[in-house]
Design a protein around this motif. Sequence first.
Motif, PDB file in Angstrom:
ATOM      1  N   ARG A  80      46.986  39.129  37.988  1.00 37.09           N
ATOM      2  CA  ARG A  80      47.710  39.249  39.257  1.00 37.09           C
ATOM      3  C   ARG A  80      49.217  39.170  39.027  1.00 37.09           C
ATOM      4  NH1 ARG A  80      46.004  38.866  44.540  1.00 37.09           N
ATOM      5  NH2 ARG A  80      44.008  37.907  44.042  1.00 37.09           N
ATOM      6  N   VAL A  81      49.961  39.969  39.775  1.00 36.40           N
ATOM      7  CA  VAL A  81      51.398  40.099  39.570  1.00 36.40           C
ATOM      8  C   VAL A  81      52.136  38.791  39.827  1.00 36.40           C
ATOM      9  CG1 VAL A  81      53.478  41.281  40.364  1.00 36.40           C
ATOM     10  CG2 VAL A  81      51.336  42.554  40.145  1.00 36.40           C
ATOM     11  N   LYS A  82      51.855  38.144  40.950  1.00 32.20           N
ATOM     12  CA  LYS A  82      52.664  37.014  41.389  1.00 32.20           C
ATOM     13  C   LYS A  82      52.143  35.652  40.951  1.00 32.20           C
ATOM     14  CE  LYS A  82      55.685  39.463  43.649  1.00 32.20           C
ATOM     15  NZ  LYS A  82      57.109  39.498  43.282  1.00 32.20           N
ATOM     16  N   THR A  83      50.975  35.602  40.337  1.00 26.98           N
ATOM     17  CA  THR A  83      50.390  34.329  39.907  1.00 26.98           C
ATOM     18  C   THR A  83      49.914  34.451  38.474  1.00 26.98           C
ATOM     19  OG1 THR A  83      48.105  34.839  40.526  1.00 26.98           O
ATOM     20  CG2 THR A  83      49.547  34.048  42.280  1.00 26.98           C
ATOM     21  N   ASN A  84      49.312  33.402  37.970  1.00 23.93           N
ATOM     22  CA  ASN A  84      48.746  33.424  36.625  1.00 23.93           C
ATOM     23  C   ASN A  84      47.247  33.721  36.631  1.00 23.93           C
ATOM     24  OD1 ASN A  84      51.097  32.866  35.140  1.00 23.93           O
ATOM     25  ND2 ASN A  84      50.969  30.701  35.685  1.00 23.93           N
ATOM     26  N   GLU A  85      46.729  34.202  37.750  1.00 23.10           N
ATOM     27  CA  GLU A  85      45.306  34.509  37.833  1.00 23.10           C
ATOM     28  C   GLU A  85      44.948  35.718  36.973  1.00 23.10           C
ATOM     29  OE1 GLU A  85      43.449  34.098  41.985  1.00 23.10           O
ATOM     30  OE2 GLU A  85      45.561  34.556  42.359  1.00 23.10           O
ATOM     31  N   SER A  86      43.817  35.616  36.286  1.00 22.98           N
ATOM     32  CA  SER A  86      43.262  36.746  35.542  1.00 22.98           C
ATOM     33  C   SER A  86      41.767  36.807  35.812  1.00 22.98           C
ATOM     34  CB  SER A  86      43.528  36.597  34.047  1.00 22.98           C
ATOM     35  OG  SER A  86      44.904  36.691  33.756  1.00 22.98           O
ATOM     36  N   GLN A  87      41.210  37.992  35.676  1.00 23.70           N
ATOM     37  CA  GLN A  87      39.780  38.152  35.924  1.00 23.70           C
ATOM     38  C   GLN A  87      39.257  39.384  35.207  1.00 23.70           C
ATOM     39  OE1 GLN A  87      39.696  40.685  40.110  1.00 23.70           O
ATOM     40  NE2 GLN A  87      39.751  38.445  40.263  1.00 23.70           N
ATOM     41  N   VAL A  88      37.935  39.455  35.116  1.00 23.71           N
ATOM     42  CA  VAL A  88      37.242  40.647  34.649  1.00 23.71           C
ATOM     43  C   VAL A  88      36.365  41.134  35.788  1.00 23.71           C
ATOM     44  CG1 VAL A  88      35.458  41.521  33.086  1.00 23.71           C
ATOM     45  CG2 VAL A  88      37.287  40.062  32.205  1.00 23.71           C
ATOM     46  N   GLY A 127      31.976  53.836  41.146  1.00 26.30           N
ATOM     47  CA  GLY A 127      33.254  53.236  41.486  1.00 26.30           C
ATOM     48  C   GLY A 127      33.164  52.033  42.401  1.00 26.30           C
ATOM     49  N   LYS A 128      31.969  51.482  42.615  1.00 28.39           N
ATOM     50  CA  LYS A 128      31.778  50.334  43.494  1.00 28.39           C
ATOM     51  C   LYS A 128      31.920  49.036  42.704  1.00 28.39           C
ATOM     52  CE  LYS A 128      28.456  48.106  46.591  1.00 28.39           C
ATOM     53  NZ  LYS A 128      27.089  48.169  47.181  1.00 28.39           N
ATOM     54  N   LEU A 129      32.695  48.108  43.239  1.00 24.15           N
ATOM     55  CA  LEU A 129      32.843  46.790  42.625  1.00 24.15           C
ATOM     56  C   LEU A 129      31.532  46.030  42.744  1.00 24.15           C
ATOM     57  CD1 LEU A 129      34.644  44.525  41.385  1.00 24.15           C
ATOM     58  CD2 LEU A 129      35.220  43.873  43.737  1.00 24.15           C
ATOM     59  N   THR A 130      30.971  45.595  41.618  1.00 19.63           N
ATOM     60  CA  THR A 130      29.681  44.897  41.629  1.00 19.63           C
ATOM     61  C   THR A 130      29.762  43.476  41.090  1.00 19.63           C
ATOM     62  OG1 THR A 130      29.093  45.780  39.435  1.00 19.63           O
ATOM     63  CG2 THR A 130      28.415  47.072  41.367  1.00 19.63           C
ATOM     64  N   GLN A 131      30.864  43.109  40.427  1.00 21.67           N
ATOM     65  CA  GLN A 131      30.936  41.770  39.837  1.00 21.67           C
ATOM     66  C   GLN A 131      32.388  41.386  39.577  1.00 21.67           C
ATOM     67  OE1 GLN A 131      29.493  41.362  35.741  1.00 21.67           O
ATOM     68  NE2 GLN A 131      28.423  39.486  36.311  1.00 21.67           N
ATOM     69  N   THR A 132      32.708  40.126  39.822  1.00 20.03           N
ATOM     70  CA  THR A 132      34.005  39.562  39.464  1.00 20.03           C
ATOM     71  C   THR A 132      33.768  38.296  38.653  1.00 20.03           C
ATOM     72  OG1 THR A 132      35.089  40.437  41.448  1.00 20.03           O
ATOM     73  CG2 THR A 132      36.174  38.612  40.309  1.00 20.03           C
ATOM     74  N   ILE A 133      34.364  38.227  37.463  1.00 18.14           N
ATOM     75  CA  ILE A 133      34.255  37.056  36.595  1.00 18.14           C
ATOM     76  C   ILE A 133      35.643  36.452  36.476  1.00 18.14           C
ATOM     77  CG2 ILE A 133      33.504  36.195  34.338  1.00 18.14           C
ATOM     78  CD1 ILE A 133      31.945  38.835  34.002  1.00 18.14           C
ATOM     79  N   GLN A 134      35.785  35.199  36.903  1.00 16.05           N
ATOM     80  CA  GLN A 134      37.120  34.604  36.906  1.00 16.05           C
ATOM     81  C   GLN A 134      37.130  33.134  36.499  1.00 16.05           C
ATOM     82  OE1 GLN A 134      39.371  35.622  40.359  1.00 16.05           O
ATOM     83  NE2 GLN A 134      41.098  34.291  39.879  1.00 16.05           N
TER      84      GLN A 134
END
Length: 294
Positions: free
Chosen positions: A115-123, A130-137
């Motif tokens: 993320r641009v404004k924070t230190n958050e990262s994810q996969v 093209g459908k989002l099916t999973q977020t790993i954070q």
Amino acid sequence: VVAGVDHCYHISCVTPDRVWINDLNNLILADIKTGVTMKRLPIVPAINFGIFGLHSVNSECELIYIENYSTIKKYCNDMTTKTVLKSKKRRNSDWLLLCVYCSPSTDDLLIGKKRVKTNESQVTRYNKLGKLTQTIQNDKDGQALYRFPRFITENNNGDVVVSDQIDDSHGAVVVTDRGGRHRYSYKGDSPGSKILPFGICTDAFSNILVCDIRTYIIQMIEENGRFSGCWQHKSQGMPKLPISLSYDSNTHRLWVGLLDKNEVYANRYIHRQPHLTGMSLHSLIIFDKVYNNY
């Protein structure tokens, strides 16, 4: 030597004779057999982007690549280019797309973001529609799994394997299972040691191979996180300053790209499992040749 490329920061195998390679400005499709540069595509300039796993190849041998921070494109077999993913613009909440991997079994896209404004990262995982099916954070305790995901791959057992940079001197190989649960983070071959992982791939036995650019040694990690061996440039024929890796499951070749040169090495990877922890990878990887003048 890859003509027109300053360094070999990432490699994606297309066929036994063709590979995509990038430096900080261009993507090059090189034909090893004929010595011809088949295609050149521009990417975000070096000063803005850095070194990441910017591209992958799908099951149709088409290139999937990050064109800029917000757009992933596909270079199709008919030589047309198609946008497959574009991040929506939201004020102060934009995610930078840093690395991408296309699963050979499902054509799912695994994407490392920050993320641009924070230190958050994810996969995140997107299906081939093209459908989002999973977020790993985060892990089970809510702690962030990633700081700066640079390279990403998938293991044969379904694990998602990320080369993550924590700071300028160390990082971790972060492994989650197919469901997104944190399995382990590998930070070195012994207690107190450090690793700064960059290029990463997996082999036919679900071992993880990773370039440690603190030492410029290629380390092997078993699928359960145990150090299994290493490969140093002191061995005969070993290229110095390895930074990128790609494993060709059809020919069992390990491709190695160099940080300081526009050279790519192809190595025969002996198709057997090491039995002793800490054994040298010299017995598993035989220097084959460096490809010149293409």
